[in-house]
Design a protein around this motif. Sequence first.
Motif, PDB file in Angstrom:
ATOM      1  N   SER A 155       1.997  11.882  -9.708  1.00 17.01           N
ATOM      2  CA  SER A 155       1.344  13.183  -9.577  1.00 17.01           C
ATOM      3  C   SER A 155       2.374  14.307  -9.645  1.00 17.01           C
ATOM      4  N   GLY A 188       2.317   1.760  -3.378  1.00 19.72           N
ATOM      5  CA  GLY A 188       1.321   2.299  -4.295  1.00 19.72           C
ATOM      6  C   GLY A 188       1.106   3.787  -4.084  1.00 19.72           C
ATOM      7  N   LEU A 189       1.019   4.202  -2.818  1.00 24.66           N
ATOM      8  CA  LEU A 189       0.865   5.629  -2.525  1.00 24.66           C
ATOM      9  C   LEU A 189       2.080   6.420  -2.978  1.00 24.66           C
ATOM     10  N   ARG A 190       3.266   5.838  -2.764  1.00 27.10           N
ATOM     11  CA  ARG A 190       4.484   6.526  -3.190  1.00 27.10           C
ATOM     12  C   ARG A 190       4.531   6.668  -4.709  1.00 27.10           C
ATOM     13  N   ALA A 207       1.946   6.681  -6.750  1.00 24.92           N
ATOM     14  CA  ALA A 207       0.924   7.652  -7.156  1.00 24.92           C
ATOM     15  C   ALA A 207       1.394   9.076  -6.906  1.00 24.92           C
ATOM     16  N   ALA A 208       2.046   9.292  -5.761  1.00 26.55           N
ATOM     17  CA  ALA A 208       2.569  10.634  -5.465  1.00 26.55           C
ATOM     18  C   ALA A 208       3.662  11.021  -6.449  1.00 26.55           C
ATOM     19  N   VAL A 241       0.838  -1.207   0.000  1.00 24.62           N
ATOM     20  CA  VAL A 241       0.000   0.000   0.000  1.00 24.62           C
ATOM     21  C   VAL A 241       0.866   1.247   0.000  1.00 24.62           C
ATOM     22  N   ALA A 242       1.912   1.237   0.829  1.00 18.90           N
ATOM     23  CA  ALA A 242       2.810   2.390   0.888  1.00 18.90           C
ATOM     24  C   ALA A 242       3.518   2.609  -0.450  1.00 18.90           C
TER      25      ALA A 242
END
Length: 221
Positions: free
Chosen positions: A72, A64-66, A68-69, A61-62
């Motif tokens: 972005s 994936g968030l990284r 995505a960030a 999850v981390a």
Amino acid sequence: MDALNRAAPTATGRVTLPYWIGGFALIRTAAITFAVTAFATIAAVVTSYWKLQHARQDELVAQGLRDAARQSFVHVEAEKQDIRIYQPLFLDLRRRGFVGAESRLEWVEAIRQIQAARRLLPLTYQIEPQQPYKLAGRVATGEYQLRGSRMTVHMDLLHEMDLFDFLSDLRQRGVFTVQDCAMRRTASAGNAPLAPGLTADCTLNWLTLTPPAALRNPGLR
């Protein structure tokens, strides 16, 4: 031999227990300790495995968030770069009336000023209602809509450069395409110094990139 290992009654009526049962009392504490230790070890292994799986899920999850960030951030940087590149062009097109609501009054005034500055012979023109303008290829305009107004122009010319100068000056006041242009010599030129030697009939398409607000509230500026 099996008979020897079985419990047998003695002369006093007591049953003699097998030797391994009698000797269990010697290792009872160690056996209990082993059982408790084994149970605790198994529980610790199961708990560790569960926590490991949970930690791996948290890691995914981390990540994936990284990612995505990061995407972005890259997207924002690309947009900032595009703004730096295209902002001057956008401002120039807005200054020339391409971006925004259609302004026929400014076109009419531009034609009058060019005619006076170039000392052109009288000309006539007619502008048709604005319509959505379709290009041959697909162009991404976002929420904006590309629209065009067809204008037919009739000009009397002293020479062909009058037409080219007129179109060149007009292109500084707006964005348009030349659909067709026909030039002909006049039969009544004579020897008069200001008599037209040529006539030109052109069809132009004035283009505007109209925002949604202007589409909802049409009107001239």
